[in-house]
Design an enzyme around this catalytic site. Structure first.
Site, PDB file in Angstrom:
ATOM      1  N   THR A  91      64.330  48.089  53.853  1.00 30.90           N
ATOM      2  CA  THR A  91      63.073  46.996  53.788  1.00 30.90           C
ATOM      3  C   THR A  91      63.314  46.485  52.167  1.00 30.90           C
ATOM      4  O   THR A  91      63.026  45.371  51.840  1.00 30.90           O
ATOM      5  CB  THR A  91      61.727  47.514  54.147  1.00 30.90           C
ATOM      6  OG1 THR A  91      61.984  48.155  55.565  1.00 30.90           O
ATOM      7  CG2 THR A  91      60.833  46.328  54.403  1.00 30.90           C
ATOM      8  N   HIS A 143      54.746  34.516  55.585  1.00 28.96           N
ATOM      9  CA  HIS A 143      53.820  35.480  54.853  1.00 28.96           C
ATOM     10  C   HIS A 143      52.745  34.422  54.174  1.00 28.96           C
ATOM     11  O   HIS A 143      52.027  34.770  53.402  1.00 28.96           O
ATOM     12  CB  HIS A 143      54.107  36.323  53.837  1.00 28.96           C
ATOM     13  CG  HIS A 143      55.195  37.431  54.627  1.00 28.96           C
ATOM     14  ND1 HIS A 143      54.388  38.529  55.205  1.00 28.96           N
ATOM     15  CD2 HIS A 143      56.315  37.448  54.979  1.00 28.96           C
ATOM     16  CE1 HIS A 143      55.177  39.376  55.791  1.00 28.96           C
ATOM     17  NE2 HIS A 143      56.429  38.901  55.744  1.00 28.96           N
ATOM     18  N   SER A 191      57.324  39.086  50.785  1.00 32.42           N
ATOM     19  CA  SER A 191      56.534  39.972  51.425  1.00 32.42           C
ATOM     20  C   SER A 191      56.315  41.324  50.785  1.00 32.42           C
ATOM     21  O   SER A 191      55.349  41.999  50.854  1.00 32.42           O
ATOM     22  CB  SER A 191      56.665  40.101  53.009  1.00 32.42           C
ATOM     23  OG  SER A 191      57.870  40.758  53.130  1.00 32.42           O
ATOM     24  N   SER A 223      71.412  30.716  49.783  1.00 32.20           N
ATOM     25  CA  SER A 223      70.371  31.998  50.336  1.00 32.20           C
ATOM     26  C   SER A 223      69.766  32.660  49.252  1.00 32.20           C
ATOM     27  O   SER A 223      70.641  33.071  48.434  1.00 32.20           O
ATOM     28  CB  SER A 223      71.019  32.881  51.230  1.00 32.20           C
ATOM     29  OG  SER A 223      70.224  33.862  51.485  1.00 32.20           O
ATOM     30  N   LYS A 259      51.118  37.223  62.318  1.00 32.56           N
ATOM     31  CA  LYS A 259      50.687  37.958  61.102  1.00 32.56           C
ATOM     32  C   LYS A 259      49.159  37.076  60.853  1.00 32.56           C
ATOM     33  O   LYS A 259      48.332  37.641  61.348  1.00 32.56           O
ATOM     34  CB  LYS A 259      51.481  37.801  59.900  1.00 32.56           C
ATOM     35  CG  LYS A 259      52.929  38.342  60.086  1.00 32.56           C
ATOM     36  CD  LYS A 259      53.680  38.460  59.123  1.00 32.56           C
ATOM     37  CE  LYS A 259      55.283  38.935  59.546  1.00 32.56           C
ATOM     38  NZ  LYS A 259      55.440  40.130  59.759  1.00 32.56           N
ATOM     39  N   ARG A 290      61.482  57.087  60.128  1.00 35.64           N
ATOM     40  CA  ARG A 290      60.231  56.311  60.297  1.00 35.64           C
ATOM     41  C   ARG A 290      59.309  56.982  61.399  1.00 35.64           C
ATOM     42  O   ARG A 290      60.013  57.072  62.527  1.00 35.64           O
ATOM     43  CB  ARG A 290      60.616  54.944  60.595  1.00 35.64           C
ATOM     44  CG  ARG A 290      61.240  54.088  59.371  1.00 35.64           C
ATOM     45  CD  ARG A 290      61.770  52.700  59.774  1.00 35.64           C
ATOM     46  NE  ARG A 290      62.193  52.092  58.413  1.00 35.64           N
ATOM     47  CZ  ARG A 290      62.147  50.898  58.345  1.00 35.64           C
ATOM     48  NH1 ARG A 290      61.986  49.876  59.114  1.00 35.64           N
ATOM     49  NH2 ARG A 290      62.339  50.329  57.134  1.00 35.64           N
ATOM     50  N   THR A 297      55.232  32.335  61.414  1.00 38.09           N
ATOM     51  CA  THR A 297      55.030  33.477  62.464  1.00 38.09           C
ATOM     52  C   THR A 297      53.706  33.071  62.958  1.00 38.09           C
ATOM     53  O   THR A 297      52.755  32.660  62.281  1.00 38.09           O
ATOM     54  CB  THR A 297      55.122  34.784  61.889  1.00 38.09           C
ATOM     55  OG1 THR A 297      55.077  35.531  63.024  1.00 38.09           O
ATOM     56  CG2 THR A 297      54.160  35.110  60.762  1.00 38.09           C
ATOM     57  N   THR A 328      62.876  34.191  78.258  1.00 40.25           N
ATOM     58  CA  THR A 328      61.551  33.927  78.801  1.00 40.25           C
ATOM     59  C   THR A 328      60.672  33.495  77.841  1.00 40.25           C
ATOM     60  O   THR A 328      60.618  34.032  76.792  1.00 40.25           O
ATOM     61  CB  THR A 328      61.011  35.066  79.658  1.00 40.25           C
ATOM     62  OG1 THR A 328      61.834  35.532  80.748  1.00 40.25           O
ATOM     63  CG2 THR A 328      59.679  34.702  80.464  1.00 40.25           C
TER      64      THR A 328
HETATM   65  C1  LIG Z   1      59.976  36.570  55.682  1.00 36.52           C
HETATM   66  C2  LIG Z   1      59.758  36.898  57.041  1.00 36.52           C
HETATM   67  N1  LIG Z   1      60.411  36.130  58.064  1.00 36.52           N
HETATM   68  C3  LIG Z   1      60.415  36.335  59.300  1.00 36.52           C
HETATM   69  C4  LIG Z   1      59.754  37.505  59.904  1.00 36.52           C
HETATM   70  C5  LIG Z   1      59.590  37.674  61.287  1.00 36.52           C
HETATM   71  O1  LIG Z   1      58.521  37.557  61.773  1.00 36.52           O
HETATM   72  P1  LIG Z   1      57.979  38.160  63.198  1.00 36.52           P
HETATM   73  O2  LIG Z   1      57.469  39.161  62.806  1.00 36.52           O
HETATM   74  O3  LIG Z   1      56.996  36.960  63.649  1.00 36.52           O
HETATM   75  O4  LIG Z   1      59.434  38.295  64.000  1.00 36.52           O
HETATM   76  C6  LIG Z   1      59.209  38.310  58.980  1.00 36.52           C
HETATM   77  C7  LIG Z   1      58.480  39.707  59.646  1.00 36.52           C
HETATM   78  O5  LIG Z   1      57.845  40.365  58.895  1.00 36.52           O
HETATM   79  C8  LIG Z   1      59.306  38.127  57.544  1.00 36.52           C
HETATM   80  O6  LIG Z   1      58.759  38.899  56.541  1.00 36.52           O
END
Ligand SMILES: Cc1ncc(COP(=O)(O)O)c(C=O)c1O
Length: 498
Positions: free
Chosen positions: A446, A300, A272, A220, A331, A105, A328, A361
């Site tokens: 990924t 997402h 995603s 899961s 994004k 990467r 999140t 923190t």
């Molecule tokens: C499905 C999913 N959950 C959680 C996260 C983690 O989120 P963050 O980027 O805020 O740590 C991601 C990050 O890409 C994600 O794709």
């Protein structure tokens, strides 16, 4: 008089009849440890002393005749192994393997000039390269929204940068409190808890579920995100994987579990990488039928779906039927951080037991202020979501019309299938170097090996002109690298593109 000085000495009487005085001294350049030992001291007390060790020893041995000290010199044996080579070779080996597999990467150094998004500058050793971003998860361009940036400036002027502690020890600001209220309202839940990232929010939530729900079994989805997988793994509780988005398979697995047993169905709303959307209604039905809790990751989807941007569950009118939602702020909300929202008992349990929440923190208050403004803004601006969906569907249609193998995605994500790590990287480099289009190649881990993609993430700020430029450039790259067009796949393989 010996030439040493006490650097740090703590005289501590432990519970019981023994105590030790550890004196850390520098003798020349060597560090020695001296221990004063006592075997019969009847009282409990702690002394902190800072003086020469001679003085200390004289004082405390006088003070208590049972006190004596012994010196423990650390002996350094010569190691026959070249320590740095031994370890660095192991790291080098892994990096080489990653390079050999074509999935090393390389981070781009970008300047995303405020107000210019999705245009940006790629800073390279050869100079500045103006580019168009097509792979940003700043899905709605909120990181440069003037209301959000102004709220951030106001907060920094008012309060400075850092939170100053964990949430429990001085790190809860007015912005955290207000943001949590806003997020709970967004998800129509009692409560919400903000964390430093979506990753941590998933880990913390699962950590608590593992601690609170005796003998819990997690069910899961096979394509769950790393943060969910790691969160479940860390609990060391049972985990059953069901086929991606397959509610029939899920039901088969649920049937085998006792109705009384604790179980949690863990899934995402929008995946995603391939852009698929979960059959949320069916999962909820099964959860009710088999007595399971539901945890949905809307990372997402938040900001982008539903009347107020609460995600796909809002779009489908299912918010009240889902037990736990994670999201999140990094994004579509354009800032950083993550959160969980659920009923009071669940959120309070996470707040009280999740160690990665408790011992960290808290999010900077200025980030919390930015998130707060962004969440509020998107609640009342559905037209941004409409434009976003329009841009995504336009790109999909244009790619299809050119025969480019864009995966069938029910969401805003547009994955273009390449299926080879080296070609994927090469295609991405060509797009960047020859067309000033930045789309990061997505390789293992990924996505699974052999499923490498160019993942396009459109935003409402991409213009029709940019879209045409993108589609034409991808077509040229496909031709010049001789990449497989949709028609070149078998009927079976093509099913995933339709
Ligand atoms: C499905 C999913 N959950 C959680 C996260 C983690 O989120 P963050 O980027 O805020 O740590 C991601 C990050 O890409 C994600 O794709």
């Amino acid at each position: 008089m010996m030439q040493y000085r006490v650097l740090n000495a703590e005289f501590q009487i432990n519970i019981g009849y023994t105590f030790q005085l550890n004196l850390y001294m520098r003798v020349g350049i060597n560090l020695h440890q001296k221990t004063l030992q006592h075997t019969k001291c009847p009282f409990l007390k702690t002394f902190n002393i800072n003086m020469t060790s001679e003085q200390a020893i004289t004082k405390y041995t006088k003070f208590c005749p049972y006190l004596h000290y012994k010196e423990m010199k650390s002996e350094t044996k010569k190691c026959p192994i070249d320590h740095s080579q031994f370890y660095s070779n192991q790291f080098k080996g892994v990096i080489q393997q990653i390079k050999d597999e074509g999935r090393y990467r390389e981070f781009k150094s970008l300047l995303r000039t405020n107000g210019e998004f999705p245009r940006a500058i790629n800073k390279t050793p050869a100079g500045d390269q103006p580019i168009t971003l097509w792979c940003s998860n700043d899905y709605l361009g909120m990181s440069q929204n003037p209301m959000v940036t102004q709220a951030t400036k106001n907060a920094i002027d008012l309060t400075g940068i850092g939170a100053g502690g964990t949430r429990n020890i001085g790190g809860t600001s007015i912005y955290h409190v207000e943001l949590e209220r806003e997020l709970a309202d967004l998800h129509r839940k009692d409560s919400a808890l903000v964390m430093n990232s979506g990753y941590v929010a998933n880990m913390a939530t699962l950590d608590t579920l593992g601690k609170v729900l005796k003998d819990v079994t997690f069910l899961s989805d096979a394509k769950n995100h790393a943060s969910l997988i790691e969160g479940m793994r860390a609990t060391k509780k049972d985990r059953i994987i069901f086929k991606h988005n397959d509610y029939q398979d899920l039901e088969q697995k649920l049937k085998q579990l006792d109705i009384q047993q604790n179980k949690v169905i863990v899934f995402e709303s929008v995946y995603s990488m391939n852009g698929t959307v979960a059959p949320i209604q069916q999962f909820i039905n099964l959860a009710k039928k088999y007595n399971a809790l539901t945890l949905i990751d809307e990372v997402h989807a938040v900001g982008m779906y539903g009347e107020r941007g609460a995600g796909v569950t809002e779009k489908l009118g299912l918010q009240k039927d889902i037990d736990i939602v994670t999201g999140t702020l990094g994004k579509a909300f354009g800032c950083s951080g993550g959160y969980v929202s659920a009923n009071t008992e669940i959120v309070d349990s996470i707040r009280s037991t999740a160690s990665n929440f408790i011992f960290s923190t808290s999010m900077s208050p200025i980030i919390a202020a930015a998130c707060l403004e962004s969440v509020k803004y998107l609640k009342t601006h559905p037209e941004i979501r409409e434009r976003h969906q329009y841009v995504a569907s336009l790109i999909k249609a244009k790619l299809k019309s050119k025969g480019i193998p864009a995966l069938n995605s029910a969401s805003h994500i547009v994955p273009v299938f390449i299926g080879d790590p080296l070609l994927c990287k090469e295609a991405s480099e060509k797009l960047l170097n020859e067309y000033n289009i930045y789309i990061q190649p997505i390789n293992y881990p990924t996505v699974p090996r052999g499923q490498e993609i160019l993942r396009i993430s459109p935003t409402p700020l991409h213009t029709e002109e940019m879209i045409d430029e993108l589609v034409d450039s991808i077509e040229c790259v496909f031709k010049s690298l001789n990449l497989k067009m949709e028609s070149q796949y078998t009927a079976e393989q093509r099913a995933i593109f339709q």
